[in-house]
Design a protein around this motif. Structure first.
Motif, PDB file in Angstrom:
ATOM      1  N   ARG A  30       0.846  -1.193   0.000  1.00  0.00           N
ATOM      2  CA  ARG A  30       0.000   0.000   0.000  1.00  0.00           C
ATOM      3  C   ARG A  30       0.881   1.243   0.000  1.00  0.00           C
ATOM      4  O   ARG A  30       1.983   1.234   0.532  1.00  0.00           O
ATOM      5  N   LYS A  31       0.387   2.309  -0.574  1.00  0.00           N
ATOM      6  CA  LYS A  31       1.156   3.555  -0.643  1.00  0.00           C
ATOM      7  C   LYS A  31       0.571   4.636   0.259  1.00  0.00           C
ATOM      8  O   LYS A  31       0.868   5.804   0.095  1.00  0.00           O
ATOM      9  N   ASN A  32      -0.251   4.219   1.211  1.00  0.00           N
ATOM     10  CA  ASN A  32      -0.845   5.160   2.157  1.00  0.00           C
ATOM     11  C   ASN A  32       0.209   5.667   3.133  1.00  0.00           C
ATOM     12  O   ASN A  32       1.113   4.949   3.513  1.00  0.00           O
ATOM     13  N   ILE A  33       0.045   6.903   3.546  1.00  0.00           N
ATOM     14  CA  ILE A  33       0.928   7.523   4.527  1.00  0.00           C
ATOM     15  C   ILE A  33       0.031   8.101   5.617  1.00  0.00           C
ATOM     16  O   ILE A  33      -0.995   8.673   5.295  1.00  0.00           O
ATOM     17  N   PRO A  34       0.326   7.989   6.875  1.00  0.00           N
ATOM     18  CA  PRO A  34       1.598   7.542   7.420  1.00  0.00           C
ATOM     19  C   PRO A  34       1.648   6.039   7.629  1.00  0.00           C
ATOM     20  O   PRO A  34       0.626   5.376   7.764  1.00  0.00           O
ATOM     21  N   VAL A  35       2.864   5.547   7.664  1.00  0.00           N
ATOM     22  CA  VAL A  35       3.151   4.176   8.086  1.00  0.00           C
ATOM     23  C   VAL A  35       3.848   4.327   9.432  1.00  0.00           C
ATOM     24  O   VAL A  35       4.872   4.982   9.536  1.00  0.00           O
ATOM     25  N   VAL A  36       3.260   3.744  10.470  1.00  0.00           N
ATOM     26  CA  VAL A  36       3.791   3.872  11.822  1.00  0.00           C
ATOM     27  C   VAL A  36       4.328   2.518  12.262  1.00  0.00           C
ATOM     28  O   VAL A  36       3.590   1.530  12.274  1.00  0.00           O
ATOM     29  N   VAL A  37       5.615   2.480  12.601  1.00  0.00           N
ATOM     30  CA  VAL A  37       6.221   1.257  13.124  1.00  0.00           C
ATOM     31  C   VAL A  37       6.337   1.447  14.631  1.00  0.00           C
ATOM     32  O   VAL A  37       7.018   2.362  15.100  1.00  0.00           O
ATOM     33  N   LEU A  38       5.651   0.600  15.376  1.00  0.00           N
ATOM     34  CA  LEU A  38       5.621   0.696  16.833  1.00  0.00           C
ATOM     35  C   LEU A  38       6.850   0.041  17.441  1.00  0.00           C
ATOM     36  O   LEU A  38       7.505  -0.784  16.788  1.00  0.00           O
ATOM     37  N   PRO A  39       7.176   0.379  18.696  1.00  0.00           N
ATOM     38  CA  PRO A  39       8.376  -0.182  19.336  1.00  0.00           C
ATOM     39  C   PRO A  39       8.461  -1.710  19.289  1.00  0.00           C
ATOM     40  O   PRO A  39       9.538  -2.262  19.144  1.00  0.00           O
ATOM     41  N   GLY A  40       7.343  -2.398  19.369  1.00  0.00           N
ATOM     42  CA  GLY A  40       7.346  -3.856  19.323  1.00  0.00           C
ATOM     43  C   GLY A  40       7.442  -4.427  17.920  1.00  0.00           C
ATOM     44  O   GLY A  40       7.499  -5.633  17.733  1.00  0.00           O
ATOM     45  N   GLY A  41       7.444  -3.542  16.910  1.00  0.00           N
ATOM     46  CA  GLY A  41       7.563  -3.985  15.526  1.00  0.00           C
ATOM     47  C   GLY A  41       6.254  -4.032  14.762  1.00  0.00           C
ATOM     48  O   GLY A  41       6.254  -4.229  13.553  1.00  0.00           O
ATOM     49  N   ASP A  42       5.113  -3.876  15.455  1.00  0.00           N
ATOM     50  CA  ASP A  42       3.832  -3.837  14.748  1.00  0.00           C
ATOM     51  C   ASP A  42       3.799  -2.613  13.840  1.00  0.00           C
ATOM     52  O   ASP A  42       4.414  -1.590  14.136  1.00  0.00           O
ATOM     53  N   VAL A  43       3.058  -2.734  12.745  1.00  0.00           N
ATOM     54  CA  VAL A  43       2.973  -1.655  11.759  1.00  0.00           C
ATOM     55  C   VAL A  43       1.520  -1.232  11.607  1.00  0.00           C
ATOM     56  O   VAL A  43       0.632  -2.068  11.449  1.00  0.00           O
ATOM     57  N   LEU A  44       1.284   0.076  11.672  1.00  0.00           N
ATOM     58  CA  LEU A  44      -0.033   0.650  11.412  1.00  0.00           C
ATOM     59  C   LEU A  44       0.074   1.485  10.145  1.00  0.00           C
ATOM     60  O   LEU A  44       1.010   2.266   9.994  1.00  0.00           O
ATOM     61  N   VAL A  45      -0.900   1.328   9.260  1.00  0.00           N
ATOM     62  CA  VAL A  45      -0.919   2.105   8.019  1.00  0.00           C
ATOM     63  C   VAL A  45      -2.119   3.033   8.060  1.00  0.00           C
ATOM     64  O   VAL A  45      -3.248   2.581   8.175  1.00  0.00           O
ATOM     65  N   GLU A  46      -1.831   4.333   8.002  1.00  0.00           N
ATOM     66  CA  GLU A  46      -2.850   5.373   8.023  1.00  0.00           C
ATOM     67  C   GLU A  46      -3.854   5.140   9.162  1.00  0.00           C
ATOM     68  O   GLU A  46      -5.061   5.092   8.944  1.00  0.00           O
ATOM     69  N   PRO A  47      -3.345   4.996  10.397  1.00  0.00           N
ATOM     70  CA  PRO A  47      -4.257   4.724  11.517  1.00  0.00           C
ATOM     71  C   PRO A  47      -5.088   5.943  11.887  1.00  0.00           C
ATOM     72  O   PRO A  47      -4.665   7.085  11.688  1.00  0.00           O
ATOM     73  N   THR A  48      -6.264   5.680  12.434  1.00  0.00           N
ATOM     74  CA  THR A  48      -7.062   6.764  12.999  1.00  0.00           C
ATOM     75  C   THR A  48      -6.395   7.190  14.305  1.00  0.00           C
ATOM     76  O   THR A  48      -5.542   6.469  14.849  1.00  0.00           O
TER      77      THR A  48
END
Length: 61
Positions: A30-48
């Motif tokens: 996906r090309k959505n922004i933001p991509v958030v990488v959390l300290p534990g390694g989980d990734v959120l793409v365009e989170p609310t």
């Protein structure tokens, strides 16, 4: 994240091809922004805001 004092590193993918490619890879193509990488390694793409707050263990105002 700023409003809650959560430290983070912002990466400008508009001007860095390698980081843009990495963000797309982390987002599963996906090309959505933001991509958030959390300290534990989980990734959120365009989170609310609520999704991000929940992932960080913060309360939503």
């Amino acid at each position: 994240m700023r409003a809650n004092g959560v430290p983070f590193t912002e990466i400008d993918v508009e001007h860095d091809d390698a980081e843009r490619d990495r963000a797309v890879e982390l987002a599963g193509g996906r090309k959505n922004i933001p991509v958030v990488v959390l300290p534990g390694g989980d990734v959120l793409v365009e989170p609310t805001n609520a999704e991000l707050a929940n992932a960080l263990g913060l309360s939503v105002a």
